[in-house]
Motif scaffolding. Structure first.
Motif, PDB file in Angstrom:
ATOM      1  N   THR A 126       0.830  -1.203   0.000  1.00  0.00           N
ATOM      2  CA  THR A 126       0.000   0.000   0.000  1.00  0.00           C
ATOM      3  C   THR A 126       0.864   1.251   0.000  1.00  0.00           C
ATOM      4  OG1 THR A 126      -1.768  -1.170   1.169  1.00  0.00           O
ATOM      5  CG2 THR A 126      -1.830   1.221   1.252  1.00  0.00           C
ATOM      6  N   ILE A 127       1.942   1.235   0.748  1.00  0.00           N
ATOM      7  CA  ILE A 127       2.879   2.361   0.748  1.00  0.00           C
ATOM      8  C   ILE A 127       3.450   2.587  -0.645  1.00  0.00           C
ATOM      9  CG2 ILE A 127       5.140   3.140   1.581  1.00  0.00           C
ATOM     10  CD1 ILE A 127       4.462   1.716   4.246  1.00  0.00           C
ATOM     11  N   GLU A 128       3.820   1.493  -1.321  1.00  0.00           N
ATOM     12  CA  GLU A 128       4.387   1.638  -2.662  1.00  0.00           C
ATOM     13  C   GLU A 128       3.360   2.191  -3.642  1.00  0.00           C
ATOM     14  OE1 GLU A 128       7.621   1.422  -3.031  1.00  0.00           O
ATOM     15  OE2 GLU A 128       7.600   0.886  -0.907  1.00  0.00           O
ATOM     16  N   ARG A 129       2.116   1.769  -3.493  1.00  0.00           N
ATOM     17  CA  ARG A 129       1.079   2.300  -4.389  1.00  0.00           C
ATOM     18  C   ARG A 129       0.831   3.785  -4.095  1.00  0.00           C
ATOM     19  NH1 ARG A 129      -0.469   3.431  -9.028  1.00  0.00           N
ATOM     20  NH2 ARG A 129      -2.660   4.050  -9.178  1.00  0.00           N
ATOM     21  N   ALA A 130       0.871   4.180  -2.831  1.00  0.00           N
ATOM     22  CA  ALA A 130       0.723   5.592  -2.479  1.00  0.00           C
ATOM     23  C   ALA A 130       1.859   6.409  -3.093  1.00  0.00           C
ATOM     24  CB  ALA A 130       0.688   5.763  -0.967  1.00  0.00           C
ATOM     25  N   ARG A 131       3.041   5.849  -3.105  1.00  0.00           N
ATOM     26  CA  ARG A 131       4.195   6.526  -3.727  1.00  0.00           C
ATOM     27  C   ARG A 131       3.958   6.711  -5.222  1.00  0.00           C
ATOM     28  NH1 ARG A 131       8.930   4.880  -6.350  1.00  0.00           N
ATOM     29  NH2 ARG A 131      10.774   6.190  -5.961  1.00  0.00           N
ATOM     30  N   PHE A 178       0.649   9.954   3.282  1.00  0.00           N
ATOM     31  CA  PHE A 178       1.960   9.965   3.930  1.00  0.00           C
ATOM     32  C   PHE A 178       1.960  10.761   5.229  1.00  0.00           C
ATOM     33  CE2 PHE A 178       3.164   8.724  -0.388  1.00  0.00           C
ATOM     34  CZ  PHE A 178       3.895   7.582  -0.084  1.00  0.00           C
ATOM     35  N   ALA A 179       1.263  11.873   5.264  1.00  0.00           N
ATOM     36  CA  ALA A 179       1.193  12.630   6.513  1.00  0.00           C
ATOM     37  C   ALA A 179       0.591  11.777   7.619  1.00  0.00           C
ATOM     38  CB  ALA A 179       0.369  13.901   6.312  1.00  0.00           C
ATOM     39  N   ASN A 180      -0.508  11.106   7.313  1.00  0.00           N
ATOM     40  CA  ASN A 180      -1.169  10.269   8.319  1.00  0.00           C
ATOM     41  C   ASN A 180      -0.293   9.098   8.742  1.00  0.00           C
ATOM     42  OD1 ASN A 180      -3.410  11.923   8.140  1.00  0.00           O
ATOM     43  ND2 ASN A 180      -4.485  10.624   6.678  1.00  0.00           N
ATOM     44  N   ALA A 181       0.298   8.417   7.763  1.00  0.00           N
ATOM     45  CA  ALA A 181       1.104   7.229   8.077  1.00  0.00           C
ATOM     46  C   ALA A 181       2.371   7.592   8.847  1.00  0.00           C
ATOM     47  CB  ALA A 181       1.466   6.499   6.783  1.00  0.00           C
ATOM     48  N   GLU A 182       2.985   8.714   8.504  1.00  0.00           N
ATOM     49  CA  GLU A 182       4.203   9.114   9.205  1.00  0.00           C
ATOM     50  C   GLU A 182       3.923   9.462  10.668  1.00  0.00           C
ATOM     51  OE1 GLU A 182       5.572  12.221   6.673  1.00  0.00           O
ATOM     52  OE2 GLU A 182       6.097  10.815   5.062  1.00  0.00           O
ATOM     53  N   PHE A 183       2.799  10.132  10.936  1.00  0.00           N
ATOM     54  CA  PHE A 183       2.431  10.405  12.324  1.00  0.00           C
ATOM     55  C   PHE A 183       2.106   9.109  13.055  1.00  0.00           C
ATOM     56  CE2 PHE A 183       1.559  14.877  11.020  1.00  0.00           C
ATOM     57  CZ  PHE A 183       2.306  15.498  11.997  1.00  0.00           C
ATOM     58  N   GLU A 184       1.460   8.195  12.363  1.00  0.00           N
ATOM     59  CA  GLU A 184       1.043   6.940  12.975  1.00  0.00           C
ATOM     60  C   GLU A 184       2.225   6.051  13.333  1.00  0.00           C
ATOM     61  OE1 GLU A 184      -1.946   3.177  11.857  1.00  0.00           O
ATOM     62  OE2 GLU A 184      -1.452   4.692  10.347  1.00  0.00           O
ATOM     63  N   TYR A 185       3.266   6.074  12.492  1.00  0.00           N
ATOM     64  CA  TYR A 185       4.371   5.127  12.659  1.00  0.00           C
ATOM     65  C   TYR A 185       5.681   5.774  13.107  1.00  0.00           C
ATOM     66  CZ  TYR A 185       1.985   0.969  11.115  1.00  0.00           C
ATOM     67  OH  TYR A 185       1.134  -0.114  11.064  1.00  0.00           O
ATOM     68  N   ASN A 186       5.674   7.038  13.466  1.00  0.00           N
ATOM     69  CA  ASN A 186       6.959   7.663  13.791  1.00  0.00           C
ATOM     70  C   ASN A 186       7.621   7.089  15.042  1.00  0.00           C
ATOM     71  OD1 ASN A 186       5.468   8.840  15.850  1.00  0.00           O
ATOM     72  ND2 ASN A 186       5.487  10.896  14.973  1.00  0.00           N
ATOM     73  N   ALA A 187       6.856   6.413  15.893  1.00  0.00           N
ATOM     74  CA  ALA A 187       7.442   5.815  17.102  1.00  0.00           C
ATOM     75  C   ALA A 187       7.285   4.295  17.112  1.00  0.00           C
ATOM     76  CB  ALA A 187       6.800   6.410  18.347  1.00  0.00           C
ATOM     77  N   VAL A 200       7.660  -1.180   8.247  1.00  0.00           N
ATOM     78  CA  VAL A 200       6.759  -0.123   7.780  1.00  0.00           C
ATOM     79  C   VAL A 200       7.341   1.246   8.126  1.00  0.00           C
ATOM     80  CG1 VAL A 200       4.473   0.901   8.060  1.00  0.00           C
ATOM     81  CG2 VAL A 200       4.704  -1.577   7.871  1.00  0.00           C
ATOM     82  N   HIS A 201       7.776   1.420   9.361  1.00  0.00           N
ATOM     83  CA  HIS A 201       8.425   2.663   9.784  1.00  0.00           C
ATOM     84  C   HIS A 201       9.623   2.964   8.898  1.00  0.00           C
ATOM     85  CE1 HIS A 201      11.692   4.667  11.989  1.00  0.00           C
ATOM     86  NE2 HIS A 201      10.754   5.366  12.610  1.00  0.00           N
ATOM     87  N   ASP A 202      10.465   1.960   8.649  1.00  0.00           N
ATOM     88  CA  ASP A 202      11.690   2.169   7.888  1.00  0.00           C
ATOM     89  C   ASP A 202      11.390   2.588   6.448  1.00  0.00           C
ATOM     90  OD1 ASP A 202      12.985   1.436  10.180  1.00  0.00           O
ATOM     91  OD2 ASP A 202      13.557  -0.563   9.480  1.00  0.00           O
ATOM     92  N   ARG A 203      10.379   1.983   5.838  1.00  0.00           N
ATOM     93  CA  ARG A 203      10.057   2.335   4.456  1.00  0.00           C
ATOM     94  C   ARG A 203       9.477   3.750   4.378  1.00  0.00           C
ATOM     95  NH1 ARG A 203      11.855   2.766  -0.218  1.00  0.00           N
ATOM     96  NH2 ARG A 203      10.383   2.472  -1.951  1.00  0.00           N
ATOM     97  N   LEU A 204       8.652   4.112   5.324  1.00  0.00           N
ATOM     98  CA  LEU A 204       8.126   5.476   5.355  1.00  0.00           C
ATOM     99  C   LEU A 204       9.253   6.485   5.527  1.00  0.00           C
ATOM    100  CD1 LEU A 204       4.966   4.913   7.576  1.00  0.00           C
ATOM    101  CD2 LEU A 204       4.955   5.570   5.163  1.00  0.00           C
ATOM    102  N   ALA A 205      10.221   6.165   6.371  1.00  0.00           N
ATOM    103  CA  ALA A 205      11.363   7.054   6.585  1.00  0.00           C
ATOM    104  C   ALA A 205      12.182   7.197   5.305  1.00  0.00           C
ATOM    105  CB  ALA A 205      12.241   6.535   7.716  1.00  0.00           C
ATOM    106  N   GLU A 206      12.365   6.095   4.586  1.00  0.00           N
ATOM    107  CA  GLU A 206      13.111   6.136   3.325  1.00  0.00           C
ATOM    108  C   GLU A 206      12.421   7.039   2.303  1.00  0.00           C
ATOM    109  OE1 GLU A 206      14.930   1.566   3.537  1.00  0.00           O
ATOM    110  OE2 GLU A 206      13.337   2.072   2.110  1.00  0.00           O
TER     111      GLU A 206
END
Length: 210
Positions: A63-68, A111-120, A125-131
């Motif tokens: 899902t992250i890749e499709r959002a990208r 991405f805004a929602n997912a980054e807030f959700e997974y920042n901690a 999933v966290h690592d891919r969002l950070a990348e």
């Protein structure tokens, strides 16, 4: 030819499923996304989705890749049609705000929602969002560097600071627009970046006045 047709249909189906997953994740959260929820929304069997993703984490990463891909298609691609330099940088900001304002995704920004959700939350999933966040920031910095090279931004402009401000304004706009009337967010976000670029541009006529 028949095999190629089946593969093409399979790819289109997978993309359609992931488009739904991206939209759902902006409302229920990426952690709330499940094969069962997706199957129910699409009206298909859960077992059919298992053929593509064997676990919740696999689905989240896909899902992250499709959002990208969506971001590249609907935000980046339109901006890249603008002339290289400060106008392309400005077009990228406008394209982002237009994407948000059009309510392409029900929850605003994946991405805004997912980054807030997974920042901690450590893990893949966290690592891919950070990348991807680092990739996006580097892209904005590159456009800033190109504008400086073209003589359309002052040489002393710190592109890292500029990219930070771009991201901060974009995030603030989409988050504020979810809680308050959009006219209290997008015009201010537009003005903030436009004023920043015009102040740093040796030829401000390259940019709109407002």
């Amino acid at each position: 030819m028949t095999t190629d047709g089946r593969l093409a249909r399979g790819a289109r189906t997978r993309t359609a499923v992931l488009d739904t997953a991206v939209a759902l994740a902006t409302e229920a959260g990426l952690d709330g996304l499940s094969l069962g929820q997706l199957a129910e929304t699409l009206g298909v069997s859960k077992s059919g989705l298992f053929a593509h993703w064997r676990s919740k984490e696999e689905l989240q990463l896909a899902t992250i890749e499709r959002a990208r891909e969506q971001w590249a298609e609907q935000v980046v691609a339109p901006a890249m049609r603008a002339p290289r330099g400060v106008r392309r940088l400005w077009a990228l900001h406008v394209s982002r705000l237009d994407f948000y304002a059009a309510a392409v995704l029900p929850g605003g920004c994946f991405f805004a929602n997912a980054e807030f959700e997974y920042n901690a939350r450590p893990g893949p999933v966290h690592d891919r969002l950070a990348e991807l966040l680092a990739e996006w920031i580097a892209f904005v910095e590159r456009l800033g560097t190109e504008a400086i090279t073209a003589g359309e931004l002052a040489a002393e402009v710190d592109v890292r600071q500029l990219a930070y401000e771009f991201e901060a304004v974009g995030l603030s706009a989409v988050m504020r627009s979810r809680l308050l009337p959009s006219e209290s967010a997008y015009p201010f976000a537009r003005r903030a970046v436009l004023d920043r670029l015009r102040a740093a541009c040796p030829d401000p006529t390259l940019l709109p006045e407002d």
